[in-house]
Design a protein around this motif. Structure first.
Motif, mmCIF file in Angstrom:
data_model
loop_
_atom_site.group_PDB
_atom_site.id
_atom_site.type_symbol
_atom_site.label_atom_id
_atom_site.label_comp_id
_atom_site.label_asym_id
_atom_site.label_seq_id
_atom_site.Cartn_x
_atom_site.Cartn_y
_atom_site.Cartn_z
ATOM 1 N N ASN A 114 -4.644 7.203 2.665
ATOM 2 C CA ASN A 114 -3.727 7.721 1.632
ATOM 3 C C ASN A 114 -4.345 7.633 0.246
ATOM 4 N N PHE A 157 3.300 -5.354 -5.003
ATOM 5 C CA PHE A 157 4.617 -5.909 -5.342
ATOM 6 C C PHE A 157 4.653 -6.477 -6.757
ATOM 7 N N SER A 191 6.335 0.751 -3.728
ATOM 8 C CA SER A 191 5.318 -0.292 -3.488
ATOM 9 C C SER A 191 4.238 0.098 -2.488
ATOM 10 N N ILE A 240 0.329 2.224 -2.224
ATOM 11 C CA ILE A 240 -0.717 3.011 -2.884
ATOM 12 C C ILE A 240 -0.757 4.371 -2.214
ATOM 13 N N SER A 249 1.281 10.419 -2.251
ATOM 14 C CA SER A 249 0.005 11.135 -2.386
ATOM 15 C C SER A 249 0.197 12.647 -2.448
ATOM 16 N N MET A 282 2.376 14.882 5.459
ATOM 17 C CA MET A 282 3.274 13.813 5.004
ATOM 18 C C MET A 282 4.259 13.434 6.120
#
Ligand code: GSH
Length: 291
Positions: A55, A89, A100, A102, A119, A152
């Motif tokens: 991701n 976090f 929370s 990436i 993303s 996704m």
């Protein structure tokens, strides 16, 4: 079918902190920050907070592709968010991404910073900002966005479903592995049939759809995730393998996958990226040469 459990769900689910799975320490049933920590901000217009998981790689590939096209406004600082240590976090990160996870991007190029998380949303934000890798002609745009959103919706079955039960769960549950292996092979077949029709997912042109799908399904096709190449017989998806190999040859992709990476060959790790020359001078083999 082998019986592996005699578990009966209780009336009310309770949080069992000792569930034993890999990543159990960062898995919680609640959102929000666990500690105060501001995010660093560098001098570039785009601030990326990420890690080189599939991701994360989607976005660093896009940024390197934009820079390769000559878009100087795509210069970025890439800061490491170590998700194994719970950096996602921290209060600053949660302000950038309330989910929370990436990657998170903060675009400082306008009068007020704009936060973008997920993303897919980051790829669309960048594609629209620079007018690149997302066709404007309606049919081509629709095809590109369809494959982008396919990723996704599909990858959680690959990562959270198949990968979790095949590689990370503390027990092997035949039912779960079977169910998700079936779905992942179906997904690979979807991609293979599409890539038999056209060189790239959106058609003739390489787009953000390829950048989103490649880090997951390209790595899967080459047996690089979950050690599952043989189990899923991924070499049989020959169009996916051809597309995977072609994208891997792109110089921007080679750079993008190194950013925020903290594992593998030291020369393949650029843990933080603040300017283009960092690829020459700040990889881990240069920062910490073997003695
Ligand atoms: N749908 C999200 C998925 C992001 C995601 O799952 N990120 C993972 C790493 S690959 C993460 O940050 N995990 C940390 C956690 O779940 O606490 C996206 O595409 O941005």
């Amino acid at each position: 079918m082998t019986e592996t459990t005699d578990y009966t769900p209780p009336k009310v689910w309770a949080w069992n902190k000792e569930n034993g799975g890999r990543f159990a320490s960062i898995t919680r049933p609640i959102a929000g920050p666990t500690h105060d920590k501001e995010l660093p901000v560098g001098r570039q217009p785009l601030q990326l907070y990420s890690m080189a998981t599939p991701n994360g790689q989607k976005v660093t590939i896009m940024l390197e592709e934009l820079l390769a096209l000559g878009h100087a406004g795509a210069e970025y600082d890439a800061w490491m968010i170590n998700i194994g240590s719970g950096d996602q976090f921290g209060s600053g990160f949660v302000a950038a991404n309330p989910n929370s996870k990436i990657p998170a991007l903060v675009d400082h190029s306008g009068p007020k910073p704009i936060r973008v998380f997920e993303s897919g949303a980051i790829l669309v934000h960048l594609a629209e900002k620079f007018g690149a890798f997302l066709p404007t002609e309606p049919a081509a745009r629709a095809e590109c966005l369809s494959w982008l959103f396919w990723q996704m919706g599909s990858a959680p079955y690959l990562g959270g479903g198949f990968g979790h039960f095949y590689a990370y769960a503390p027990i092997k549950i035949e039912y779960a592995i079977d169910r998700f292996a079936m779905e992942v092979k179906r997904q690979l077949d979807v991609l293979d049939r599409r890539l038999a029709e056209s060189p790239y997912l959106g058609g003739e042109a390489y787009t953000i759809a390829d950048m989103a799908v490649w880090p997951w399904y390209g790595a899967l096709a080459k047996g690089q995730v979950y050690g599952a190449g043989e189990f899923l017989q991924t070499q049989d998806y020959t169009n996916v393998v051809r597309w995977t190999d072609a994208i891997a040859e792109r110089p921007a992709v080679k750079r993008g996958i190194m950013v925020n990476r903290a594992w593998g060959e030291p020369s393949s790790q650029l843990r933080e990226r603040h300017e283009a020359s960092d690829f020459e001078t700040k990889t881990q083999d240069k920062l910490e040469p073997a003695s």
